[in-house]
Design an enzyme around this catalytic site. Sequence first.
Site, PDB file in Angstrom:
ATOM      1  N   TRP A   1       0.838  -1.204   0.000  1.00  0.00           N
ATOM      2  CA  TRP A   1       0.000   0.000   0.000  1.00  0.00           C
ATOM      3  C   TRP A   1       0.868   1.246   0.000  1.00  0.00           C
ATOM      4  CZ3 TRP A   1      -4.267  -1.447  -1.815  1.00  0.00           C
ATOM      5  CH2 TRP A   1      -4.881  -2.648  -1.415  1.00  0.00           C
TER       6      TRP A   1
ATOM      7  N   ASP B   1      -1.849   6.738   6.171  1.00  0.00           N
ATOM      8  CA  ASP B   1      -2.848   5.754   5.755  1.00  0.00           C
ATOM      9  C   ASP B   1      -3.092   4.839   6.961  1.00  0.00           C
ATOM     10  OD1 ASP B   1      -4.343   3.682   4.723  1.00  0.00           O
ATOM     11  OD2 ASP B   1      -2.914   3.146   3.128  1.00  0.00           O
TER      12      ASP B   1
ATOM     13  N   LYS C   1     -12.121  -1.922   6.769  1.00  0.00           N
ATOM     14  CA  LYS C   1     -11.242  -2.761   7.577  1.00  0.00           C
ATOM     15  C   LYS C   1     -11.661  -2.737   9.047  1.00  0.00           C
ATOM     16  CE  LYS C   1      -8.609  -3.487   3.951  1.00  0.00           C
ATOM     17  NZ  LYS C   1      -7.713  -2.475   3.467  1.00  0.00           N
TER      18      LYS C   1
HETATM   19  C1  LIG Z   1      -7.131  -2.064   2.129  1.00  0.00           C
HETATM   20  C2  LIG Z   1      -6.088  -1.011   2.194  1.00  0.00           C
HETATM   21  C3  LIG Z   1      -5.982  -0.008   1.213  1.00  0.00           C
HETATM   22  C4  LIG Z   1      -6.849   0.033  -0.009  1.00  0.00           C
HETATM   23  O1  LIG Z   1      -8.115   0.443   0.320  1.00  0.00           O
HETATM   24  P1  LIG Z   1      -9.277   0.625  -0.765  1.00  0.00           P
HETATM   25  O2  LIG Z   1     -10.349   1.224   0.086  1.00  0.00           O
HETATM   26  O3  LIG Z   1      -9.604  -0.714  -1.305  1.00  0.00           O
HETATM   27  O4  LIG Z   1      -8.788   1.555  -1.814  1.00  0.00           O
HETATM   28  C5  LIG Z   1      -5.015   0.962   1.391  1.00  0.00           C
HETATM   29  N1  LIG Z   1      -4.197   0.957   2.461  1.00  0.00           N
HETATM   30  C6  LIG Z   1      -4.265   0.008   3.406  1.00  0.00           C
HETATM   31  C7  LIG Z   1      -3.327   0.058   4.561  1.00  0.00           C
HETATM   32  C8  LIG Z   1      -5.215  -0.997   3.306  1.00  0.00           C
HETATM   33  O5  LIG Z   1      -5.289  -1.948   4.248  1.00  0.00           O
END
Ligand SMILES: *Cc1c(COP(=O)(O)O)cnc(C)c1O
Length: 358
Positions: A101, A168, A192
């Site tokens: 990511w 993030d 998540k």
């Molecule tokens: C799942 C995830 C993403 C991607 O998220 P989307 O909502 O599918 O774009 C980005 N960063 C992390 C740390 C993730 O776990």
Amino acid sequence: MKKHNFSAGPAILPASVLKEAGKAAVNYEGMGLSLLELSHRGPEFTAIIEEANALMKEIIGLPDGYQVLWLSGGASTQFFMAPMNLLNSDETAAYVDTGTWANKAIKEAKGFGNVEVLASSKEKNYSFIPKGYKIPKTAKYLHLTSNNTIFGTQLHKFPKSPVPLVCDMSSDFLSRPFDPTQFGLIYAGAQKNLGPAGTTVVIVREDMLGSVQRYLPSMLDYRTFVAENSLYNTPPVFPIYVSMLTLRWIKKNGGLKGMQRRNKTKGAVLYQEIDRNPLFKGTTAVEDRSLMNVCFVMEEKYAALEKEFLKETEANGMVGLKGHRSVGGFRASIYNAMPKSSVQALADLMQDFAKRKG
Ligand SMILES: *Cc1c(COP(=O)(O)O)cnc(C)c1O
């Protein structure tokens, strides 16, 4: 029977939240209308988004000057929206490369300005979190990924930074207390740890905005969402509602301290089993182990038993345990809503499996 849901995302939600969401989808608060068919500008949804914002501020302890925004497009949209809104083409942003990511965030930022990658754990297949790197004072911001969903590592301590942090937090958002004041911007896809797929929370410090020269389309300009309280266009109404229910649940269960207590207890159950079980081993540096995504593999000697163990987990009502292809083995995602009993069931099965096969 309800399954033990170890999926990485979309992921487990509290049972009480699902029940209430189900009711709202059919008949919202006895109105004779589904929440899905109510105007986003009506009093019902206005109350929902206002409660969501207030709960978010209370639970995190956000000081004045921070805005909570509800966007769509996933965390993946934030990979480019953040640099687009924060970084001029002649400026430099610092990034730390801790996995898939982070890599995607780096790739997108390069389209908007200069990117300096301060550290990377790529050479060890992202099995640890780099530390002790020097953060340049001239960087516009430092981008971090607080939890690496795929590799099972987590930043247990944010670095002291001379520049604002952009983070993030998708896969450990609201899983523990943190000091919000060092962050200029936080983003997290809801699916998540917060709600259904379809909304992404952005928390931004107001003074981060307004310094870029480029044209920003309205829908990609954070200021649009600040000015319109996330209601410039039709927002993802239902995901925001379910996220609000989860925020109520977090508050009721002790807030971020309560979540951290739960998560530490669950993590300990599983990691202790991984460490004492002769068939399994962890894949990451011990000090960087994630309390959200627990990655483990079979000891080489027992590698042939991997498929069999996975089959047994399925037979025992456990889903989502197959590891990501970049690590292999198993990944148990044990987000906030995962009950300790499910984690214990997995640990018990590992123990029993070792007795029979070891
Ligand atoms: C799942 C995830 C993403 C991607 O998220 P989307 O909502 O599918 O774009 C980005 N960063 C992390 C740390 C993730 O776990």
